[in-house]
Motif scaffolding. Sequence first.
Motif, mmCIF file in Angstrom:
data_model
loop_
_atom_site.group_PDB
_atom_site.id
_atom_site.type_symbol
_atom_site.label_atom_id
_atom_site.label_comp_id
_atom_site.label_asym_id
_atom_site.label_seq_id
_atom_site.Cartn_x
_atom_site.Cartn_y
_atom_site.Cartn_z
ATOM 1 N N CYS A 32 -4.378 -12.394 1.004
ATOM 2 C CA CYS A 32 -4.000 -11.116 0.400
ATOM 3 C C CYS A 32 -3.347 -11.344 -0.963
ATOM 4 N N ALA A 33 -2.492 -12.353 -1.064
ATOM 5 C CA ALA A 33 -1.848 -12.650 -2.345
ATOM 6 C C ALA A 33 -2.869 -13.104 -3.386
ATOM 7 N N LEU A 39 -5.580 -9.101 -9.380
ATOM 8 C CA LEU A 39 -6.080 -7.746 -9.581
ATOM 9 C C LEU A 39 -4.983 -6.831 -10.097
ATOM 10 N N GLY A 40 -3.821 -6.887 -9.474
ATOM 11 C CA GLY A 40 -2.703 -6.052 -9.908
ATOM 12 C C GLY A 40 -2.254 -6.378 -11.318
ATOM 13 N N PRO A 73 1.052 8.887 -14.827
ATOM 14 C CA PRO A 73 1.270 8.853 -13.372
ATOM 15 C C PRO A 73 -0.040 8.780 -12.577
ATOM 16 N N LEU A 74 -1.057 9.473 -13.033
ATOM 17 C CA LEU A 74 -2.338 9.412 -12.344
ATOM 18 C C LEU A 74 -2.951 8.012 -12.444
ATOM 19 N N LEU A 75 -2.848 7.389 -13.614
ATOM 20 C CA LEU A 75 -3.361 6.029 -13.783
ATOM 21 C C LEU A 75 -2.589 5.029 -12.921
ATOM 22 N N VAL A 76 -1.276 5.182 -12.846
ATOM 23 C CA VAL A 76 -0.464 4.294 -12.012
ATOM 24 C C VAL A 76 -0.810 4.493 -10.541
ATOM 25 N N VAL A 83 -5.262 -1.492 -5.727
ATOM 26 C CA VAL A 83 -4.631 -2.720 -5.242
ATOM 27 C C VAL A 83 -4.416 -2.650 -3.724
ATOM 28 N N ALA A 84 -4.018 -1.490 -3.218
ATOM 29 C CA ALA A 84 -3.825 -1.343 -1.772
ATOM 30 C C ALA A 84 -5.146 -1.476 -1.023
ATOM 31 N N MET A 85 -6.197 -0.885 -1.539
ATOM 32 C CA MET A 85 -7.503 -1.006 -0.878
ATOM 33 C C MET A 85 -8.009 -2.456 -0.909
#
Length: 106
Positions: A32-33, A39-40, A73-76, A83-85
Amino acid sequence: MSVTDRAVERRAQVTAVTLIGARARTMRAVQCAQVVLPLGLGLVLALVSGKLAESSYLITGGGAIRWDTDGVPLLVLATVGVVAMAAVGSLPLVGRRIDPELIRRD
């Protein structure tokens, strides 16, 4: 796709490390890391460089400079969602089943 491709190519190493005694939980955390960190970081850098490009365009355009933060905010939120997916998608790439045949092939 490239993450899955690399995980399939690394099955022999994952099997060897699992046979040595690494826990599945540790292997999942590492996988996961390996997905989330690059990616993040790439997405955050893209967001920052996009905002810098916008501000430099506004400064050199000669118009009135207005720092537009309406879409940030929408981009963040989209960045966090991607990143979560990716993190959730990377978890099943490390299986619990040990196949010694994967080591013998190399």
